[in-house]
Design an enzyme around this catalytic site. Structure first.
Site, PDB file in Angstrom:
ATOM      1  N   ASP A 147      90.720  92.859  20.898  1.00 18.96           N
ATOM      2  CA  ASP A 147      90.724  93.012  19.439  1.00 18.96           C
ATOM      3  C   ASP A 147      91.013  94.492  19.145  1.00 18.96           C
ATOM      4  O   ASP A 147      92.167  94.915  19.156  1.00 18.96           O
ATOM      5  CB  ASP A 147      89.364  92.513  18.942  1.00 18.96           C
ATOM      6  CG  ASP A 147      89.217  92.483  17.429  1.00 18.96           C
ATOM      7  OD1 ASP A 147      90.196  92.757  16.725  1.00 18.96           O
ATOM      8  OD2 ASP A 147      88.115  92.199  16.940  1.00 18.96           O
TER       9      ASP A 147
ATOM     10  N   ASP B  60      83.437  82.043  21.555  1.00 22.88           N
ATOM     11  CA  ASP B  60      82.341  81.402  20.829  1.00 22.88           C
ATOM     12  C   ASP B  60      82.168  81.936  19.417  1.00 22.88           C
ATOM     13  O   ASP B  60      82.618  83.034  19.085  1.00 22.88           O
ATOM     14  CB  ASP B  60      81.014  81.630  21.574  1.00 22.88           C
ATOM     15  CG  ASP B  60      80.524  83.069  21.428  1.00 22.88           C
ATOM     16  OD1 ASP B  60      81.299  83.992  21.752  1.00 22.88           O
ATOM     17  OD2 ASP B  60      79.384  83.270  20.967  1.00 22.88           O
TER      18      ASP B  60
ATOM     19  N   PHE C 161      89.522  85.272  12.997  1.00 21.28           N
ATOM     20  CA  PHE C 161      88.473  84.933  13.959  1.00 21.28           C
ATOM     21  C   PHE C 161      88.735  83.562  14.569  1.00 21.28           C
ATOM     22  O   PHE C 161      88.877  82.578  13.851  1.00 21.28           O
ATOM     23  CB  PHE C 161      87.101  84.973  13.287  1.00 21.28           C
ATOM     24  CG  PHE C 161      85.979  84.840  14.276  1.00 21.28           C
ATOM     25  CD1 PHE C 161      85.587  85.915  15.063  1.00 21.28           C
ATOM     26  CD2 PHE C 161      85.341  83.618  14.449  1.00 21.28           C
ATOM     27  CE1 PHE C 161      84.566  85.791  16.001  1.00 21.28           C
ATOM     28  CE2 PHE C 161      84.307  83.483  15.378  1.00 21.28           C
ATOM     29  CZ  PHE C 161      83.931  84.568  16.157  1.00 21.28           C
TER      30      PHE C 161
ATOM     31  N   GLY D 128      83.184  85.047  27.897  1.00 16.90           N
ATOM     32  CA  GLY D 128      84.302  84.463  27.163  1.00 16.90           C
ATOM     33  C   GLY D 128      85.498  84.053  27.996  1.00 16.90           C
ATOM     34  O   GLY D 128      86.227  83.138  27.627  1.00 16.90           O
TER      35      GLY D 128
ATOM     36  N   GLU E 295      90.330  89.101  30.695  1.00 19.85           N
ATOM     37  CA  GLU E 295      89.604  89.092  29.417  1.00 19.85           C
ATOM     38  C   GLU E 295      90.019  87.901  28.565  1.00 19.85           C
ATOM     39  O   GLU E 295      91.143  87.408  28.677  1.00 19.85           O
ATOM     40  CB  GLU E 295      89.919  90.382  28.648  1.00 19.85           C
ATOM     41  CG  GLU E 295      88.879  91.484  28.823  1.00 19.85           C
ATOM     42  CD  GLU E 295      87.563  91.195  28.096  1.00 19.85           C
ATOM     43  OE1 GLU E 295      87.302  90.039  27.716  1.00 19.85           O
ATOM     44  OE2 GLU E 295      86.790  92.149  27.912  1.00 19.85           O
TER      45      GLU E 295
HETATM   46  P1  5GP Z   1      87.206  94.725  21.074  1.00 27.59           P
HETATM   47  O1  5GP Z   1      86.274  95.621  21.831  1.00 27.59           O
HETATM   48  O2  5GP Z   1      88.595  94.647  21.692  1.00 27.59           O
HETATM   49  O3  5GP Z   1      87.255  95.047  19.610  1.00 27.59           O
HETATM   50  O4  5GP Z   1      86.590  93.270  21.074  1.00 27.59           O
HETATM   51  C1  5GP Z   1      86.491  92.518  22.191  1.00 27.59           C
HETATM   52  C2  5GP Z   1      85.422  91.460  22.072  1.00 27.59           C
HETATM   53  O5  5GP Z   1      85.131  91.057  20.710  1.00 27.59           O
HETATM   54  C3  5GP Z   1      85.898  90.204  22.757  1.00 27.59           C
HETATM   55  O6  5GP Z   1      85.647  90.244  24.144  1.00 27.59           O
HETATM   56  C4  5GP Z   1      85.122  89.137  22.020  1.00 27.59           C
HETATM   57  O7  5GP Z   1      83.850  89.003  22.593  1.00 27.59           O
HETATM   58  C5  5GP Z   1      84.978  89.665  20.611  1.00 27.59           C
HETATM   59  N1  5GP Z   1      86.019  89.116  19.715  1.00 27.59           N
HETATM   60  C6  5GP Z   1      87.035  89.787  19.122  1.00 27.59           C
HETATM   61  N2  5GP Z   1      87.778  88.976  18.359  1.00 27.59           N
HETATM   62  C7  5GP Z   1      87.232  87.745  18.464  1.00 27.59           C
HETATM   63  C8  5GP Z   1      87.566  86.450  17.890  1.00 27.59           C
HETATM   64  O8  5GP Z   1      88.519  86.250  17.130  1.00 27.59           O
HETATM   65  N3  5GP Z   1      86.757  85.412  18.241  1.00 27.59           N
HETATM   66  C9  5GP Z   1      85.689  85.549  19.087  1.00 27.59           C
HETATM   67  N4  5GP Z   1      84.977  84.455  19.366  1.00 27.59           N
HETATM   68  N5  5GP Z   1      85.354  86.743  19.644  1.00 27.59           N
HETATM   69  C10 5GP Z   1      86.113  87.825  19.333  1.00 27.59           C
HETATM   70 MG    MG Z   2      85.675  89.390  26.259  1.00 32.53          MG
END
Ligand code: 5GP
Ligand code: MG
Length: 178
Positions: free
Chosen positions: A106, A162, A155, A48, A102
């Site tokens: 999220d 993606d 999202f 990403g 990164e």
């Molecule tokens: P976390 O572990 O912080 O919850 O999530 C991180 C990963 O979730 C990111 O590296 C990404 O791959 C995915 N992600 C979280 N939110 C989004 C979003 O709004 N759009 C997309 N495409 N991926 C997301």
């Molecule tokens: Mg990522």
């Protein structure tokens, strides 16, 4: 800018390429200022963050190194819980100042696991550079040093991010249409 449809979902324009580049330049300025004497190793977390990393690093003017990694979690046969492994790391990182690059933070689950692995490898310091952050979703205490743009809990796709493999090539960020 038009809305885009990726598979079954429609996304509407959200962050323009111009706003993205302004924010990326500001992050690079801060990194250039803060880490000038650290000879940082940037660890780009694929897939990403490829576009963010390319733009950011073009504006980073201090001596640095760059490496690309992927994260994989697997469940060990005997131990409980999942193990996070870094794929593609060939550099010795002990004693280094590492900047994780990164696309988005999220909940913070991913970044927390990654930071734990880096500390196990005895890095000198970890800094986090994330293009996007969802502050309402972030539940961890790891300091996020360089955040480009904060967004609500929605999202998004584009600029490397993606939906089911699609949309990474978009130069603007789009949000899921309500
Ligand atoms: P976390 O572990 O912080 O919850 O999530 C991180 C990963 O979730 C990111 O590296 C990404 O791959 C995915 N992600 C979280 N939110 C989004 C979003 O709004 N759009 C997309 N495409 N991926 C997301
Ligand atoms: Mg990522």
């Amino acid at each position: 800018m038009q809305q885009v449809t990726l598979k079954d979902k429609t996304f509407v324009p959200y962050i323009t390429a111009d706003r993205i580049s302004a924010s990326v330049r500001q992050l690079a300025d801060r990194i250039n200022h803060d880490l000038a004497h650290e000879f940082p190793l940037f660890l780009v977390v694929l897939n990403g963050s490829f576009m963010f990393a390319a733009d950011l690093l073009k504006e980073v003017s201090i001596p640095c190194e760059l490496s690309f990694i992927k994260l994989a979690s697997y469940h060990g046969t005997s131990s409980s819980g999942s193990v996070t492994e870094l794929i593609g790391l060939t550099e010795e990182i002990k004693g280094r100042t590492v900047v994780v690059v990164e696309d988005i933070v999220d909940t913070g689950v991913t970044i927390e696991k990654l930071v734990a692995v880096l500390h196990k490898k005895e890095v000198k310091a970890v800094r986090i550079a994330s293009f996007l952050l969802k502050p309402e979703a972030y539940k961890k205490s790891i300091p996020l040093n360089y955040v480009g743009i904060e967004i609500p809990n929605e999202f998004v796709v584009g600029y490397g991010l993606d939906y089911d493999g699609l949309g990474r090539n978009l130069k603007d960020v789009f949000v899921l249409k309500k």
